[in-house]
Scaffold this active site. Structure first.
Site, PDB file in Angstrom:
ATOM      1  N   ASP A   1       0.850  -1.189   0.000  1.00 11.99           N
ATOM      2  CA  ASP A   1       0.000   0.000   0.000  1.00 11.99           C
ATOM      3  C   ASP A   1       0.887   1.240   0.000  1.00 11.99           C
ATOM      4  O   ASP A   1       2.091   1.163   0.228  1.00 11.99           O
ATOM      5  CB  ASP A   1      -0.955   0.012   1.201  1.00 11.99           C
ATOM      6  CG  ASP A   1      -0.258  -0.360   2.494  1.00 11.99           C
ATOM      7  OD1 ASP A   1      -0.825  -1.156   3.247  1.00 11.99           O
ATOM      8  OD2 ASP A   1       0.852   0.146   2.737  1.00 11.99           O
TER       9      ASP A   1
ATOM     10  N   ASP B   1       1.083   5.125   1.527  1.00 13.50           N
ATOM     11  CA  ASP B   1       0.564   6.091   2.493  1.00 13.50           C
ATOM     12  C   ASP B   1       1.132   7.470   2.192  1.00 13.50           C
ATOM     13  O   ASP B   1       2.282   7.606   1.755  1.00 13.50           O
ATOM     14  CB  ASP B   1       0.943   5.679   3.912  1.00 13.50           C
ATOM     15  CG  ASP B   1       0.312   4.352   4.319  1.00 13.50           C
ATOM     16  OD1 ASP B   1      -0.725   3.994   3.726  1.00 13.50           O
ATOM     17  OD2 ASP B   1       0.859   3.690   5.211  1.00 13.50           O
TER      18      ASP B   1
ATOM     19  N   ASP C   1       8.139   4.262  13.940  1.00 15.88           N
ATOM     20  CA  ASP C   1       8.688   3.195  14.773  1.00 15.88           C
ATOM     21  C   ASP C   1      10.139   2.863  14.468  1.00 15.88           C
ATOM     22  O   ASP C   1      10.987   2.833  15.363  1.00 15.88           O
ATOM     23  CB  ASP C   1       7.808   1.939  14.682  1.00 15.88           C
ATOM     24  CG  ASP C   1       7.462   1.540  13.250  1.00 15.88           C
ATOM     25  OD1 ASP C   1       8.032   2.116  12.299  1.00 15.88           O
ATOM     26  OD2 ASP C   1       6.626   0.624  13.089  1.00 15.88           O
TER      27      ASP C   1
END
Length: 404
Positions: free
Chosen positions: A54, A56, A140
């Site tokens: 995907d 983003d 992260d």
């Protein structure tokens, strides 16, 4: 902090490899005067010459401004407000640049933004907007903090992710103990990225995972269910599972099951064969229902539990259903498996004795029943794994070929 900026001529990211929907969102934001970056894993995968799952987008437009800009947009999320821009068959997740988690919950810059953490330190709500640099440092891992700027086609790196891509290293941004306390699911993500990409986990982060694994008990069980599917449907499930074992994350995720397989290393064979099969199906482009995933992974354990109940006097069908329900419902404290999936797993197991009945019209009626295919796939896998029911497997394979 000045980022490392790689000009278009010096990297391999190309718009032709980015989804046309994501490109439309990026250009619309840019044309409206906003900063618009492709962000996170999509940039990482493009730099590694992988096909992203995907794409983003990160921007300085607020969720409300994004919604006004796109008619095909809806706002989602409680912990952090996101805009989903909807295209036919595709969702482009578009987020506003985030600021750091404040040390003081009252320390918020914008009155409209909110922050809230629970008593364990897990962030429950986090709508504090910031700059691109702050957003990168909030992510992260360094390899997930890369941006692709649609304005000049450059790659922007605030966190050292480009170096870690070269080193093939999963490195936490910030202090690992603190970042894992904010969101324990990051520990599982580290194992998934290491297994999927063939990277190592940086030593400080690895030690922190081993030390903080029990924090997973504080993670949302519903979110854990979503993460478990990502772990085993990623195409590298066996490698991911090995990282889960190495870091001891398997115990807080699947407590009873993990202790059971630890008692006899031969029990790992079934699990590894299952994960290898999942990877083959994934590489073939086949979609596997979560019920079949859980039936296969826990299959040998469920058969063991079923036999215990049969030895205790229960009828085989009741024993199979009770074994599955008892295990998966207990597991819901950590990983909330939906009720319909639990019922489908139990149906797969309850239906197994029907494959031993090959006379009369029963086989044809069984083949027409709901859930037959998943039950057959389990029967086929279990027969080959344990070298059992070879004649029955040949019978069912023949009549399925004849009917095809």
């Amino acid at each position: 902090m000045e980022p490392t900026v790689i000009k278009r001529a010096d990297h391999n990211v190309s718009r032709k490899n980015i989804s046309s929907a994501a490109v439309k969102v990026l250009y619309r934001l840019k044309d409206e005067g906003y900063t618009a970056y492709l962000a996170g894993g999509g940039v990482r995968d493009l730099l590694l010459n992988r096909n992203p799952k995907d794409f983003d987008v990160a921007t300085n437009a607020t969720p409300e401004e994004i919604r006004r800009m796109f008619r095909n947009c809806r706002l989602v999320g409680r912990r952090f407000r996101l805009a989903h821009v909807l295209f036919r068959g595709e969702i482009i997740e578009t987020s506003t640049f985030r600021a750091p988690v404040p040390d003081d919950a009252d320390d918020t810059i914008h009155g409209e933004n909110t922050f809230r953490a629970d008593d364990t330190g897990i962030v429950m709500r986090d709508n504090i907007f910031g700059t691109p640099e702050e957003d990168a440092m909030r992510r992260d891992f360094t390899i997930n903090a890369l941006f692709y700027n649609i304005a000049d086609f450059s790659v922007i790196d605030y966190a050292g992710g480009l170096d870690d891509l070269e080193k093939r290293m999963i490195r936490v941004i910030g202090e690992p103990d603190k970042r894992f306390a904010e969101d324990p699911v990051r520990m599982i993500r580290a194992a998934r990225f290491a297994g999927t990409l063939g990277f190592d986990i940086e030593e400080k982060a690895y030690d922190s995972i081993c030390r903080n694994k029990d924090l997973l008990s504080h993670a949302s069980p519903s979110r854990m269910y979503e993460e478990v599917q990502k772990l085993f449907f990623c195409g590298h499930a066996k490698e991911v599972f090995q990282w889960l074992e190495r870091t001891d994350l398997l115990h807080p995720m699947f407590h009873d099951f993990s202790h059971w397989i630890d008692e006899d290393k031969k029990r790992h064979d079934w699990v590894f064969q299952t994960l290898e099969q999942m990877d083959r199906w994934r590489q073939a482009g086949l979609r596997v229902h979560p019920a079949l995933l859980f039936a296969l992974i826990f299959g040998e354990y469920h058969e063991h539990l079923t036999q215990q109940l049969v030895n205790g006097g229960q009828a085989p069908q009741d024993a199979a259903r009770n074994a599955v329900h008892g295990h998966l419902k207990a597991m819901c404290e950590n990983v909330r498996v939906p009720k319909n999936v639990i019922y489908q797993v139990s149906d797969i197991m309850v239906n197994q004795p029907r494959f031993e009945r090959t006379k009369g019209r029963k086989p044809q009626r069984f083949m027409q029943s709901r859930g037959f295919l998943d039950a057959f796939l389990y029967f086929k896998f279990a027969s080959k794994a344990h070298h059992r029911h070879e004649q029955e497997l040949e019978f069912w394979s023949d009549i399925r070929r004849a009917k095809a």
